[in-house]
Design an enzyme around this catalytic site. Structure first.
Site, mmCIF file in Angstrom:
data_model
loop_
_atom_site.group_PDB
_atom_site.id
_atom_site.type_symbol
_atom_site.label_atom_id
_atom_site.label_comp_id
_atom_site.label_asym_id
_atom_site.label_seq_id
_atom_site.Cartn_x
_atom_site.Cartn_y
_atom_site.Cartn_z
ATOM 1 N N ASP A 61 104.087 85.508 90.612
ATOM 2 C CA ASP A 61 103.024 86.397 91.089
ATOM 3 C C ASP A 61 101.710 85.611 91.094
ATOM 4 O O ASP A 61 101.233 85.190 90.037
ATOM 5 C CB ASP A 61 102.943 87.607 90.154
ATOM 6 C CG ASP A 61 101.856 88.575 90.578
ATOM 7 O OD1 ASP A 61 101.728 88.809 91.780
ATOM 8 O OD2 ASP A 61 101.131 89.093 89.707
ATOM 9 N N THR A 94 98.656 88.350 96.883
ATOM 10 C CA THR A 94 97.750 87.537 96.039
ATOM 11 C C THR A 94 97.932 86.050 96.315
ATOM 12 O O THR A 94 96.979 85.289 96.252
ATOM 13 C CB THR A 94 98.022 87.819 94.550
ATOM 14 O OG1 THR A 94 99.428 87.768 94.331
ATOM 15 C CG2 THR A 94 97.510 89.165 94.149
ATOM 16 N N THR A 95 99.173 85.637 96.619
ATOM 17 C CA THR A 95 99.402 84.217 96.918
ATOM 18 C C THR A 95 98.921 83.915 98.339
ATOM 19 O O THR A 95 98.246 82.909 98.569
ATOM 20 C CB THR A 95 100.905 83.882 96.792
ATOM 21 O OG1 THR A 95 101.362 84.379 95.548
ATOM 22 C CG2 THR A 95 101.142 82.405 96.843
ATOM 23 N N ASP A 387 103.695 95.471 92.049
ATOM 24 C CA ASP A 387 103.257 95.072 93.399
ATOM 25 C C ASP A 387 103.793 96.053 94.441
ATOM 26 O O ASP A 387 103.066 96.513 95.311
ATOM 27 C CB ASP A 387 103.762 93.661 93.734
ATOM 28 C CG ASP A 387 102.897 92.591 93.087
ATOM 29 O OD1 ASP A 387 102.022 92.974 92.292
ATOM 30 O OD2 ASP A 387 103.089 91.404 93.358
#
Length: 526
Positions: A61, A94-95, A387
């Protein structure tokens, strides 16, 4: 030398090219760090803390990895912050947001080296971002009116989100759990009503969704194991005054009888407190602190279920879900708000006994019980599920959906390329660079899956030059596939947030032309 006299000793500054290089290098290093975790075949990182216990986290994550890093480079910190904001705002992507910002800066660096001014690059990037956003808006699908289709959209989004996580093996099972849990919220984005309990043992497949609330506690000795139509008083109060506990105090007595009197006085005081609590007309008392043997006995005699030491998160959740409030004084029962539920009973999960509250006031409340081989697996499963829940709750509100698998990036890249051809002047270079940065995302997804990215992205580009193409990368077969048929979908809100945050972060770092590092403050007398 004038500047040296302005700044204190040990303060340093870097100007112009060097400052810009330091910013670019820091930001690109962070992007390269999380790049390998992107996509369905992304790798995990092991994070080991240097603190007590050397706790180990295994995760892919982006936000969790970046939060755990101690970073000195200011530009890298900007990227860490955007990933945190992305996590708080929409929960997923997020990545992607860090990788896209890194790619934009990598392209910008080449342009700066060929003597194009940062402001020209920023202006080109802005035009490109606006064009990319507009083209996505034209391509979104919204099935809010058709419940059947909307549910299948949500299932596809959940499975796409989970396919890059540890839960990818059982993604259908968990997608169903997440969609059921979010549908119960009826459009609210308050994920506090969904509680996640982790119980080691069993396999991930054994995880299940239970309506109501489960408290990870046992029921005390000699107390009712099942209560119907419960009236619950949730409190945070000390129930241990049957001990003389005034620290540092010395009580001198001249006979044992006096000690007995003191103890009796303490007991009377406790009995009075318990009577006050019972007078609220309750049949379940949940306390955050310990309940000693004597008051527990009194509650058992009155047929009241007393639960002690309910953990802090648990008790706040319980108060929220049952519609009660946490009380700490009991003198006026009319001002205390009690919680209600239809049934309280003891259940077994694996080896452990837990207390289950069903038919709670807040009808949408539910609990997801995660099972798994070890605490590390469970922690990562919880992050993955979080998520998925975030994305789904956002999609229920903003029901616009896009295809996934690198399709949105290629659609945007194609539109941005066409804009570059029409734009005169140096800005067109920046717009082309934006398009290259966008197509880097499918490239990275393919690279992480061990596929030939150059070949695949070239095929993708050719497919997208046909009218209305749904082509994206099918990582499982290693070919270009039809995303609509494969059911690979993403929420529009997540994609939009990724695009806007990445461009703003890249713009912020591009504007830097000087880095001033202040001298550390010294302790007095050094």
């Amino acid at each position: 030398m004038a500047i040296d006299r302005i700044l204190k000793d040990e303060a340093t500054e870097e100007k112009g090219e060097r400052a810009r290089m330091a910013s670019f290098v820091g930001a690109m290093a962070i992007a390269d760090l999380v790049k390998t975790t992107l996509g369905p075949k992304g790798m995990d990182k092991i994070l080991q803390s240097t603190g007590r216990g050397h706790s180990v986290t295994v995760t892919n994550d982006g936000a969790t990895i970046l939060k755990s890093l101690h970073i000195d480079n200011p530009a890298a910190k900007v990227l860490v912050d955007i990933s945190k904001v992305q996590d708080d705002e929409v929960g997923d992507g997020t990545t992607s947001v860090v990788v896209l910002a890194g790619e934009l800066l990598r392209e910008a660096e080449k342009l700066v080296n060929s003597k194009i001014h940062p402001m020209t690059i920023i202006s080109g990037y802005r035009m490109a971002a606006e064009c990319a956003c507009n083209v996505l808006l034209q391509k979104v699908v919204d099935n809010k009116q058709d419940a059947e289709k909307f549910r299948s959209d949500l299932m596809n989004i959940a499975m796409t989100t989970l396919s890059s996580k540890i839960l990818s093996q059982d993604k259908e099972h968990f997608a169903k759990l997440s969609v059921d849990a979010v549908m119960r919220l009826k459009g609210s984005t308050n994920l506090e009503a969904i509680q996640i309990i982790k119980k080691p043992g069993g396999s991930l497949k054994d995880s299940f969704l239970d309506e109501g609330f489960i408290l990870d506690k046992k029921i005390g000795v000699g107390q009712p194991k099942r209560i119907e139509n419960a009236k619950i008083l949730v409190s945070n109060t000390a129930m241990d005054t049957d001990k003389v506990k005034i620290y540092g105090a010395r009580v001198r007595v001249d006979s044992m009888a006096k000690v007995a009197e003191l103890e009796a006085a303490e007991k009377d005081k406790m009995r009075e407190k318990v009577q006050k609590i019972i007078s609220h007309g309750i049949n379940c008392f949940v306390n955050r602190q310990l309940i000693y043997n004597f008051p527990e006995e009194l509650f058992a005699d009155a047929g009241i279920l007393a639960i002690e030491h309910a953990d802090f998160d648990g008790i706040e959740h319980l108060a929220l879900v049952t519609g009660g409030e946490i009380a700490s004084t009991f003198d006026n029962p009319e001002s205390v708000k009690l919680g209600h539920c239809k049934l309280i009973e003891e259940i077994m999960i694996g080896e452990d006994k837990l207390i289950h509250f069903s038919g709670v006031e807040m009808g949408q409340a539910c609990t997801i019980v995660l099972r798994g081989a070890s605490p590390h697996v469970l922690d990562e499963a919880e992050r993955s599920l979080h998520d998925a829940l975030c994305v789904l709750s956002q999609t229920v509100n903003d029901s616009r959906v896009l295809l996934g698998g690198g399709w949105p990036e290629m659609v945007m890249a194609k539109a941005v390329d066409e804009l570059a051809k029409k734009t005169p002047g140096k800005r067109s270079h920046a717009i082309e660079a934006f398009s290259r940065a966008l197509s880097a995302i499918p490239t990275i997804i393919a690279d992480n899956a061990g596929l030939d990215s150059a070949e695949l992205v070239a095929q993708l580009r050719a497919e997208h030059h046909k009218e209305e193409s749904n082509a994206g990368i099918d990582v499982i077969t290693g070919h270009v596939g039809d995303m609509a048929e494969l059911g690979i979908s993403e929420a529009f809100k997540v994609k939009q947030a990724v695009l806007l945050s990445a461009i703003e972060a890249a713009e912020m770092i591009l504007r830097v032309d000087e880095i001033i590092t202040c001298a550390p403050r010294r302790r007095e007398g050094m």
